[in-house]
Design a protein around this motif. Structure first.
Motif, short mmCIF file in Angstrom:
data_model
loop_
_atom_site.label_atom_id
_atom_site.label_comp_id
_atom_site.label_asym_id
_atom_site.label_seq_id
_atom_site.Cartn_x
_atom_site.Cartn_y
_atom_site.Cartn_z
N MET A 1 0.85 -1.20 0.00
CA MET A 1 0.00 0.00 0.00
C MET A 1 0.88 1.24 0.00
O MET A 1 1.79 1.38 0.81
CB MET A 1 -0.90 0.01 1.24
CG MET A 1 -1.81 1.22 1.32
SD MET A 1 -2.86 1.14 2.81
CE MET A 1 -3.70 2.71 2.67
N LYS A 2 0.63 2.14 -0.93
CA LYS A 2 1.43 3.36 -1.04
C LYS A 2 1.00 4.37 0.00
O LYS A 2 -0.19 4.59 0.24
CB LYS A 2 1.28 3.95 -2.44
CG LYS A 2 2.20 5.14 -2.69
CD LYS A 2 2.06 5.64 -4.12
CE LYS A 2 3.00 6.81 -4.36
NZ LYS A 2 2.87 7.32 -5.75
N HIS A 3 1.99 5.01 0.63
CA HIS A 3 1.70 6.02 1.63
C HIS A 3 2.26 7.37 1.19
O HIS A 3 3.24 7.44 0.46
CB HIS A 3 2.33 5.64 2.98
CG HIS A 3 1.73 4.44 3.62
ND1 HIS A 3 2.14 3.17 3.34
CD2 HIS A 3 0.73 4.33 4.53
CE1 HIS A 3 1.43 2.30 4.05
NE2 HIS A 3 0.57 2.98 4.78
N ASN A 4 1.63 8.43 1.68
CA ASN A 4 2.16 9.77 1.47
C ASN A 4 3.26 10.04 2.48
O ASN A 4 3.16 9.65 3.64
CB ASN A 4 1.06 10.82 1.62
CG ASN A 4 0.02 10.73 0.53
OD1 ASN A 4 0.36 10.53 -0.63
ND2 ASN A 4 -1.24 10.86 0.90
N LYS A 5 4.31 10.71 2.03
CA LYS A 5 5.42 11.05 2.92
C LYS A 5 5.03 12.20 3.85
O LYS A 5 4.33 13.12 3.45
CB LYS A 5 6.65 11.46 2.11
CG LYS A 5 7.26 10.36 1.27
CD LYS A 5 8.46 10.90 0.49
CE LYS A 5 9.09 9.83 -0.37
NZ LYS A 5 10.21 10.35 -1.19
N ARG B 1 9.67 19.39 2.45
CA ARG B 1 10.82 18.56 2.83
C ARG B 1 10.38 17.36 3.65
O ARG B 1 9.77 17.53 4.72
CB ARG B 1 11.81 19.39 3.65
CG ARG B 1 12.96 18.55 4.19
CD ARG B 1 13.67 19.24 5.35
NE ARG B 1 14.53 18.30 6.06
CZ ARG B 1 15.11 18.56 7.23
NH1 ARG B 1 14.91 19.70 7.81
NH2 ARG B 1 15.87 17.66 7.81
N PRO B 2 10.61 16.13 3.19
CA PRO B 2 10.29 14.96 4.02
C PRO B 2 11.16 14.93 5.28
O PRO B 2 12.34 15.29 5.25
CB PRO B 2 10.62 13.78 3.10
CG PRO B 2 10.60 14.35 1.72
CD PRO B 2 11.11 15.75 1.87
N TYR B 3 10.55 14.53 6.40
CA TYR B 3 11.33 14.40 7.62
C TYR B 3 10.78 13.24 8.44
O TYR B 3 9.65 12.78 8.23
CB TYR B 3 11.34 15.70 8.43
CG TYR B 3 10.00 16.12 9.00
CD1 TYR B 3 9.05 16.77 8.20
CD2 TYR B 3 9.68 15.88 10.33
CE1 TYR B 3 7.83 17.16 8.73
CE2 TYR B 3 8.47 16.27 10.85
CZ TYR B 3 7.54 16.91 10.04
OH TYR B 3 6.33 17.29 10.56
#
Length: 492
Positions: A1-5, A12-14
């Motif tokens: 299952m794909k998740h949002n970052k 900026r992903p953290y």
């Protein structure tokens, strides 16, 4: 299952969304952790113009009188001699409700005290409980969202609250207190107040002590039952404010006895509990209460907006002889509270009469909205300079503080040796009278009965596990009240 970052607002992903970056597992928070500041700064700006939290409040002016000598612990001038009096302002509040909400809601109560001392204003900003729901400031905005309104229905949601609490067992101690009759105090006069955080004292020899503040009501503890509090919400939603105001008008001045717990700095390194964990108390058998003085409220404000709505308290405001500690929640509040006031009241909020220090104030702050003190006139607005007579008084220099020589990282606040969330809540429940136990169980069952939706069973079972770990009898009683058959073998 794909998740949002998970990302910042800039994309900026953290990864570190719950633990602040510190010097060692128990060291102070680093200023460079901008995710913490971004979360808190945005949270502070979510509502205008009322306070984001503690919106419904009452306050009164009074005096604090020293009755016992504690100068071996602190050089703070307000404690310098027995009999010394200091003017004060004390604001009580509920936490989650809006300004127009009832003040008998089941909720912690804010207990914010401003001392107008000759060394500046000291704000001791606490609650009517000695602990809190979380131990890291990064969680604060998320937690408060669960106490506010559902983004879809715009209604309070037991599902949100219990979902969050069940996912954060560190909250159990405070949740148990909240669900007892202490969660619905009979007005403001009949409850204790606590600084809650661990603070520090410095004496004239620059020795440091860690300290907890306890304000014990001289009126005696008195609480509503859940049914009485619910009835009072409809009968008089301003009951607590009315009770405080009318008693002071009649000359029945409420009082609190200030007591402290003191821990020598060296003992903090070896004590079996983390002394800077806001979800824990210091057992009185190890650190007994020490008498300090008496707080009396004896004057109502002349104008509510002027003296209560505009009152601004910040734990960053300490005085010589009083300092901070590595308490993570305290460290987060040092920046967050003044930031909230600057947003709500303006950059010059400390010039508003109720917030203004009554003694000399000298600095190089200039301009900003609503500047009302002459703005420094023709004096220089920079330091150092060759023209004015403002000098640094080295006698106020704080002693150096030894920090852990550790690696700065995002340490898990609930790692091994920091994850006992059950012993103190269990001990607290077992200390209750049979009546208090019954009321607490009744209140918990009533509150958890409001959980609904597709995750209802999951949330209830998760929270039941926490109650069982705290005390088996507590867990069994709650399960029975919710109509759930529990397999004890599965609970072990």
């Amino acid at each position: 299952m794909k998740h949002n970052k998970l990302t910042t607002a800039s994309g900026r992903p953290y990864t570190e969304n719950e633990d602040s970056k510190t010097v060692g597992p128990r060291g102070p928070i680093l200023l460079e952790d901008y995710i913490l500041h971004e979360k808190m700064a945005h949270f502070n700006r979510e509502r205008i113009p009322e306070r984001v939290v503690h919106a419904k409040g009452s306050a009164a002016f009074g005096t604090f009188t020293v009755t016992h000598d504690i100068t071996k612990y602190t050089k703070a001038k307000l404690f310098s001699e027995v009999g010394k009096q200091t003017n004060t302002l004390l604001r009580f509040s509920t936490v989650g409700g809006e300004k127009g909400s009832a003040d008998t809601e089941r909720d912690p109560r804010g207990f914010a005290l401003k001392f107008y001392t000759e060394d500046g204003n000291w704000d001791l900003v606490g609650n009517n409980t000695p602990v809190f729901f979380i131990k890291d400031p990064k969680k604060f905005g998320d937690f408060i969202h669960t106490q506010k309104r559902d983004p879809q229905t715009n209604m309070k949601s037991p599902t949100m609250m219990w979902d969050y609490w069940s996912l954060n067992p560190e909250s159990l101690h405070q949740v148990l207190i909240l669900m007892s009759d202490r969660g619905t105090p009979y007005g403001h006069r009949h409850m204790n107040g606590y600084g809650s955080h661990t603070f520090s004292f410095m004496n004239k020899n620059d020795e440091r002590f860690y300290v907890k503040f306890h304000f014990k009501t001289a009126q005696g503890i008195k609480n509503f039952t859940d049914e009485e509090a619910t009835a009072m919400k409809g009968k008089d939603p301003d009951f607590s404010q009315r009770d405080l105001f009318e008693n002071i008008e009649q000359g029945n001045y409420p009082k609190w006895n200030l007591k402290i717990q003191v821990m020598p700095e060296a003992e903090a390194k070896t004590y079996h509990l983390n002394p800077f964990d806001l979800t824990k108390v210091w057992p009185h058998k190890d650190y007994p209460l020490i008498d300090v003085g008496v707080l009396e409220l004896n004057r109502n404000p002349d104008n509510y907006f002027q003296d209560v709505e505009q009152a601004a308290f910040a734990p960053a405001h300490v005085v010589d002889g009083v300092g901070y500690s590595p308490d993570k929640m305290l460290q987060g509040r040092l920046l967050s509270y003044p930031d909230a006031h600057r947003y709500r009241l303006g950059a010059n909020y400390e010039q508003i009469p109720v917030n203004r220090c009554p003694f000399a104030v000298n600095n190089y702050q200039r301009d900003g909205a609503m500047r009302i003190d002459g703005n420094g006139g023709s004096k220089p607005n920079y330091f150092p300079n060759s023209f004015d007579d403002i000098k640094i008084d080295e006698s106020y220099k704080e002693p150096a503080q030894e920090l852990e020589s550790s690696i700065a990282d995002w340490y898990d606040r609930n790692a091994e040796n920091e994850n006992d969330h059950y012993t103190q809540p269990g001990n607290l429940f077992r200390l209750m009278t049979d009546e208090a136990k019954a009321n607490t169980i009744h209140n918990i069952v009533g509150a958890m009965s409001g959980i609904n939706g597709v995750k209802k069973e999951e949330i209830i079972n998760r929270q039941l596990c926490h109650w069982f770990r705290a005390d088996v009898n507590l867990g069994m009683a709650i399960a029975k009240g919710l109509g759930i058959n529990v397999d004890m073998d599965m609970m072990r």
